[in-house]
Design an enzyme around this catalytic site. Structure first.
Site, PDB file in Angstrom:
ATOM      1  CG  ASP A 299      -2.077   0.959   1.099  1.00 18.09           C
ATOM      2  OD1 ASP A 299      -2.386   1.388  -0.030  1.00 18.09           O
ATOM      3  OD2 ASP A 299      -2.672   1.297   2.146  1.00 18.09           O
TER       4      ASP A 299
ATOM      5  CG  HIS B  48      -0.646   2.049  -9.258  1.00 14.84           C
ATOM      6  ND1 HIS B  48      -0.778   1.752  -7.925  1.00 14.84           N
ATOM      7  CD2 HIS B  48      -1.772   2.757  -9.589  1.00 14.84           C
ATOM      8  CE1 HIS B  48      -1.923   2.247  -7.472  1.00 14.84           C
ATOM      9  NE2 HIS B  48      -2.537   2.861  -8.464  1.00 14.84           N
TER      10      HIS B  48
ATOM     11  CG  LEU C 236       9.206 -17.096  -3.719  1.00 16.07           C
ATOM     12  CD1 LEU C 236       9.275 -16.976  -2.202  1.00 16.07           C
ATOM     13  CD2 LEU C 236       9.482 -15.736  -4.342  1.00 16.07           C
TER      14      LEU C 236
HETATM   15  C1  IPE Z   1      -5.494  -2.853  -0.170  1.00 19.21           C
HETATM   16  O1  IPE Z   1      -5.135  -1.524  -0.345  1.00 19.21           O
HETATM   17  C2  IPE Z   1      -5.441  -3.596  -1.466  1.00 19.21           C
HETATM   18  C3  IPE Z   1      -4.149  -3.672  -2.154  1.00 19.21           C
HETATM   19  C4  IPE Z   1      -3.004  -3.265  -1.728  1.00 19.21           C
HETATM   20  C5  IPE Z   1      -4.204  -4.315  -3.420  1.00 19.21           C
HETATM   21  P1  IPE Z   1      -6.212  -0.348  -0.435  1.00 19.21           P
HETATM   22  O2  IPE Z   1      -5.434   0.906  -0.537  1.00 19.21           O
HETATM   23  O3  IPE Z   1      -7.178  -0.623  -1.533  1.00 19.21           O
HETATM   24  O4  IPE Z   1      -6.972  -0.470   0.957  1.00 19.21           O
HETATM   25  P2  IPE Z   1      -7.936   0.559   1.703  1.00 19.21           P
HETATM   26  O5  IPE Z   1      -9.039   0.894   0.749  1.00 19.21           O
HETATM   27  O6  IPE Z   1      -7.131   1.775   2.041  1.00 19.21           O
HETATM   28  O7  IPE Z   1      -8.392  -0.163   2.930  1.00 19.21           O
HETATM   29  C1  IPE Z   2      -1.737   0.187  -3.336  1.00 24.06           C
HETATM   30  O1  IPE Z   2      -1.481   1.532  -3.362  1.00 24.06           O
HETATM   31  C2  IPE Z   2      -1.940  -0.384  -4.717  1.00 24.06           C
HETATM   32  C3  IPE Z   2      -3.295  -0.852  -5.013  1.00 24.06           C
HETATM   33  C4  IPE Z   2      -4.308  -0.832  -4.207  1.00 24.06           C
HETATM   34  C5  IPE Z   2      -3.502  -1.401  -6.325  1.00 24.06           C
HETATM   35  P1  IPE Z   2      -2.657   2.595  -3.315  1.00 24.06           P
HETATM   36  O2  IPE Z   2      -3.038   2.936  -4.716  1.00 24.06           O
HETATM   37  O3  IPE Z   2      -3.759   2.127  -2.463  1.00 24.06           O
HETATM   38  O4  IPE Z   2      -1.927   3.827  -2.666  1.00 24.06           O
HETATM   39  P2  IPE Z   2      -2.570   4.859  -1.620  1.00 24.06           P
HETATM   40  O5  IPE Z   2      -3.065   4.074  -0.463  1.00 24.06           O
HETATM   41  O6  IPE Z   2      -3.667   5.569  -2.336  1.00 24.06           O
HETATM   42  O7  IPE Z   2      -1.424   5.743  -1.283  1.00 24.06           O
HETATM   43 MG    MG Z   3      -4.159   2.353  -0.481  1.00 22.43          MG
END
Ligand code: IPE
Ligand code: IPE
Ligand code: MG
Length: 252
Positions: free
Chosen positions: A25, A42, A136
């Site tokens: 995240d 990303h 792995l």
């Molecule tokens: C969780 O992250 C899902 C992934 C990393 C793929 P999110 O950024 O979507 O989670 P929330 O919405 O903050 O809980």
């Molecule tokens: C996690 O990073 C990646 C996915 C959920 C695909 P985020 O896109 O949720 O990044 P933040 O949380 O908005 O910073």
């Molecule tokens: Mg996120």
């Protein structure tokens, strides 16, 4: 291989976690902090994925599970979702050789039925192609949700009962055999980058006795040093599985 449930038997605890599960995240916030579009976070995050796969393989971690796209991530703006899908396809296409030369087995879990046929075919091809690899075991959770997983397992069990199976035979171990990741032991270590302290519908069933590690580091900046900190923290934990500390000392 069938793995024992942590609530049925006490699992064997090793110094090096056998299974690490990660919520990657903070991509969007990393990009925003650099005044870049969210999607570039990303793209950068994919570089971290490569670094961490390599580091885990080197450290002898047997299972690495990465949350790439949750069942709730469809709620994001259409452009971001389609960017993530394109990134997923190109990563799968580009990693074939790398997975093979590094002896990595790839598995993808989640409801893939909603993905384009091209993605489904590619995933199937990669899973078959790498299934004999003995290093792995890398699992990518895509359109995955812990509740979806529990529900799809429940449906299979309900069907078996309709077909004449005995409901008395349904127990925690037999239930877990129907989960998408039945081939892996429950995660020893759960890591979430990006500062949030929640599970966001990841491996709900399997996290029952997993050790949690949260870091503020955004995923694009996570690296082998940060992974090392998580593993060191894990090694200091006392995994009691319901017992007392004294019981553990008596045993050793
Ligand atoms: C969780 O992250 C899902 C992934 C990393 C793929 P999110 O950024 O979507 O989670 P929330 O919405 O903050 O809980
Ligand atoms: C996690 O990073 C990646 C996915 C959920 C695909 P985020 O896109 O949720 O990044 P933040 O949380 O908005 O910073
Ligand atoms: Mg996120």
């Amino acid at each position: 291989m069938i793995h024992t449930s942590s609530t049925v038997c006490i699992p064997i605890v090793t110094k090096v976690p056998r299974h690490i599960a990660i919520i990657m995240d903070g991509n969007g916030r990393w990009a925003e902090s650099k005044r870049l579009p969210r999607v570039s976070g990303h793209a950068k995050g994919l570089e971290t994925v490569r670094t961490i796969i390599k580091a885990c393989a080197m450290q002898g971690i047997k299972f690495l599970t990465l949350f790439a796209f949750s069942s709730e991530n469809w709620r994001r703006p259409v452009d971001e979702v389609s960017f993530l899908m394109r990134l997923f396809i190109s990563a799968l296409e580009q990693e074939i050789a790398h997975l093979y030369t590094n002896n990595i087995q790839l598995r993808v879990v989640g409801d893939l039925s909603v993905f384009e046929p091209r993605i489904q075919k590619l995933v199937h091809y990669l899973e078959i192609k790498t299934e004999g690899n003995t290093g792995l075991i890398l699992t990518i959770a895509a359109n995955y949700g812990g509740r979806w997983d529990i529900l799809q397992a429940t449906r299979k069990i309900a069907q078996q009962c309709i077909d004449g199976g005995d409901i008395q035979n349904v127990n925690e171990s037999s239930f877990a055999e129907h989960l998408a990741m039945a081939y892996a032991p429950e995660p020893d270590l759960f890591i979430r980058t990006g500062g949030e302290q929640r599970v966001s519908n990841f491996l709900l069933w399997q996290l029952a006795y997993t050790e949690f590690y949260f870091t503020h580091v955004f995923w694009p900046e996570f690296n082998d040093v940060e992974l090392g900190k998580a593993i060191s923290s894990y090694r200091e934990r006392e995994r009691r599985f319901g017992r007392t500390s004294a019981q553990l000392t008596q045993k050793s």
